[in-house]
Design a protein around this motif. Structure first.
Motif, mmCIF file in Angstrom:
data_model
loop_
_atom_site.group_PDB
_atom_site.id
_atom_site.type_symbol
_atom_site.label_atom_id
_atom_site.label_comp_id
_atom_site.label_asym_id
_atom_site.label_seq_id
_atom_site.Cartn_x
_atom_site.Cartn_y
_atom_site.Cartn_z
ATOM 1 N N MET A 98 36.247 16.018 36.886
ATOM 2 C CA MET A 98 36.840 16.002 35.549
ATOM 3 C C MET A 98 36.240 17.091 34.651
ATOM 4 O O MET A 98 36.957 17.794 33.948
ATOM 5 C CB MET A 98 36.676 14.637 34.877
ATOM 6 C CG MET A 98 37.462 13.509 35.520
ATOM 7 S SD MET A 98 39.243 13.786 35.553
ATOM 8 C CE MET A 98 39.458 14.322 37.237
ATOM 9 N N VAL A 99 34.918 17.241 34.687
ATOM 10 C CA VAL A 99 34.268 18.268 33.870
ATOM 11 C C VAL A 99 34.655 19.655 34.385
ATOM 12 O O VAL A 99 34.938 20.561 33.594
ATOM 13 C CB VAL A 99 32.737 18.073 33.826
ATOM 14 C CG1 VAL A 99 32.049 19.249 33.143
ATOM 15 C CG2 VAL A 99 32.389 16.769 33.112
ATOM 16 N N GLY A 100 34.698 19.819 35.694
ATOM 17 C CA GLY A 100 35.105 21.100 36.266
ATOM 18 C C GLY A 100 36.529 21.472 35.875
ATOM 19 O O GLY A 100 36.807 22.625 35.515
ATOM 20 N N LEU A 101 37.436 20.502 35.936
ATOM 21 C CA LEU A 101 38.815 20.742 35.521
ATOM 22 C C LEU A 101 38.855 21.149 34.053
ATOM 23 O O LEU A 101 39.507 22.134 33.691
ATOM 24 C CB LEU A 101 39.660 19.489 35.734
ATOM 25 C CG LEU A 101 41.070 19.539 35.134
ATOM 26 C CD1 LEU A 101 41.911 20.623 35.813
ATOM 27 C CD2 LEU A 101 41.732 18.171 35.238
ATOM 28 N N TYR A 102 38.152 20.409 33.214
ATOM 29 C CA TYR A 102 38.115 20.736 31.783
ATOM 30 C C TYR A 102 37.601 22.157 31.558
ATOM 31 O O TYR A 102 38.194 22.931 30.811
ATOM 32 C CB TYR A 102 37.250 19.721 31.040
ATOM 33 C CG TYR A 102 36.839 20.190 29.670
ATOM 34 C CD1 TYR A 102 37.762 20.304 28.634
ATOM 35 C CD2 TYR A 102 35.524 20.557 29.418
ATOM 36 C CE1 TYR A 102 37.386 20.762 27.385
ATOM 37 C CE2 TYR A 102 35.139 21.009 28.170
ATOM 38 C CZ TYR A 102 36.072 21.115 27.154
ATOM 39 O OH TYR A 102 35.695 21.573 25.919
ATOM 40 N N ARG A 103 36.496 22.500 32.203
ATOM 41 C CA ARG A 103 35.921 23.831 31.996
ATOM 42 C C ARG A 103 36.895 24.940 32.426
ATOM 43 O O ARG A 103 37.081 25.937 31.727
ATOM 44 C CB ARG A 103 34.601 23.965 32.748
ATOM 45 C CG ARG A 103 33.448 23.175 32.127
ATOM 46 C CD ARG A 103 32.161 23.473 32.898
ATOM 47 N NE ARG A 103 31.023 22.697 32.483
ATOM 48 C CZ ARG A 103 30.249 22.983 31.428
ATOM 49 N NH1 ARG A 103 30.536 24.005 30.657
ATOM 50 N NH2 ARG A 103 29.197 22.228 31.148
ATOM 51 N N ARG A 104 37.502 24.774 33.592
ATOM 52 C CA ARG A 104 38.444 25.797 34.085
ATOM 53 C C ARG A 104 39.639 25.939 33.143
ATOM 54 O O ARG A 104 40.074 27.058 32.834
ATOM 55 C CB ARG A 104 38.933 25.453 35.496
ATOM 56 C CG ARG A 104 37.901 25.653 36.575
ATOM 57 C CD ARG A 104 38.483 25.493 37.961
ATOM 58 N NE ARG A 104 39.174 24.224 38.172
ATOM 59 C CZ ARG A 104 38.568 23.069 38.471
ATOM 60 N NH1 ARG A 104 37.249 23.020 38.596
ATOM 61 N NH2 ARG A 104 39.273 21.975 38.660
ATOM 62 N N ARG A 105 40.171 24.821 32.679
ATOM 63 C CA ARG A 105 41.348 24.850 31.807
ATOM 64 C C ARG A 105 40.995 25.342 30.401
ATOM 65 O O ARG A 105 41.807 25.995 29.757
ATOM 66 C CB ARG A 105 42.014 23.475 31.768
ATOM 67 C CG ARG A 105 42.496 22.986 33.141
ATOM 68 C CD ARG A 105 43.469 23.941 33.790
ATOM 69 N NE ARG A 105 44.750 23.850 33.113
ATOM 70 C CZ ARG A 105 45.780 24.655 33.290
ATOM 71 N NH1 ARG A 105 45.692 25.661 34.147
ATOM 72 N NH2 ARG A 105 46.893 24.500 32.618
ATOM 73 N N PHE A 106 39.783 25.061 29.935
ATOM 74 C CA PHE A 106 39.299 25.583 28.653
ATOM 75 C C PHE A 106 39.362 27.110 28.684
ATOM 76 O O PHE A 106 39.876 27.752 27.770
ATOM 77 C CB PHE A 106 37.858 25.089 28.435
ATOM 78 C CG PHE A 106 37.200 25.553 27.175
ATOM 79 C CD1 PHE A 106 37.280 24.803 26.007
ATOM 80 C CD2 PHE A 106 36.455 26.724 27.138
ATOM 81 C CE1 PHE A 106 36.658 25.215 24.836
ATOM 82 C CE2 PHE A 106 35.826 27.153 25.981
ATOM 83 C CZ PHE A 106 35.931 26.393 24.815
ATOM 84 N N GLU A 107 38.867 27.679 29.774
ATOM 85 C CA GLU A 107 38.902 29.133 29.934
ATOM 86 C C GLU A 107 40.345 29.623 30.076
ATOM 87 O O GLU A 107 40.735 30.618 29.467
ATOM 88 C CB GLU A 107 38.067 29.549 31.144
ATOM 89 C CG GLU A 107 37.947 31.042 31.300
ATOM 90 C CD GLU A 107 36.942 31.453 32.361
ATOM 91 O OE1 GLU A 107 37.235 32.431 33.075
ATOM 92 O OE2 GLU A 107 35.866 30.820 32.468
#
Length: 187
Positions: A32-41
């Motif tokens: 979930m955190v990885g998805l958030y970080r990638r999509r934030f970028e």
């Protein structure tokens, strides 16, 4: 906190993402955190490692881990949310239920940087609920007085300069600005 849609929504708006990871295995938190970080970028809010992330933990601490586990086990075993499932030890190994000595708590929390795929800026500790008596809650808060300064120092070590510190409440920003202005005036 538990679905890709929430991580996506936070990233879309450039908001911070808090994952209340008390009941979720580390792999889920990391996804979930990885998805958030990638999509934030992806949405152009900055590099993935600059995304503001917060995590939670259920905390019970004593001077030594044996006392912490012995005292916490009855609350854990009888809690509707935890009890009658995996053992306390299994839950501690897989989730952010952190029970132990101050050093064990520090080590476990710092290890979550790996799960969060980098530095994160907020850490919430749940010290009450599930039947923990008021006296023990106050003792947990007092123990956090020893733990939190160490965590702050350790989180600062090695944090890349481009990764932001935790965001501050406007009142804290104003107080800091006032203190800085007062120091400059005194010079």
């Amino acid at each position: 906190i538990r679905s890709p849609e929430i991580a996506e929504q936070a990233a879309y708006y450039g908001d911070g993402f808090f994952h209340n990871n008390l009941l979720w295995p580390k792999e889920h938190v990391q996804r979930m955190v990885g998805l958030y970080r990638r999509r934030f970028e992806h949405y152009g809010h900055g590099p993935a490692d600059q995304a503001i992330v917060g995590l939670g933990a259920q905390l019970y601490v004593r001077k030594n881990s044996q006392d912490a586990i012995r005292e916490f086990r009855p609350y854990f075993d009888n809690a509707p949310v935890y009890g009658h499932g995996p053992s306390l030890e299994e839950t501690m190994a897989q989730t952010a239920v952190v029970v132990g000595s101050p050093q064990e708590v520090i080590d476990r929390v710092l290890a979550y940087r790996e799960v969060a795929e980098g530095d994160y800026q907020r850490q919430l500790f749940n010290v009450d609920g599930i039947g923990v008596p008021h006296r023990a809650v106050l003792e947990q808060i007092e123990m956090l007085g020893e733990i939190v300064p160490v965590l702050r120092r350790e989180f600062a070590v090695g944090r890349p300069a481009h990764v932001p510190d935790a965001p501050l409440h406007p009142a804290m920003k104003a107080a800091q600005a006032g203190a800085t202005a007062a120091e400059e005036t005194a010079r």
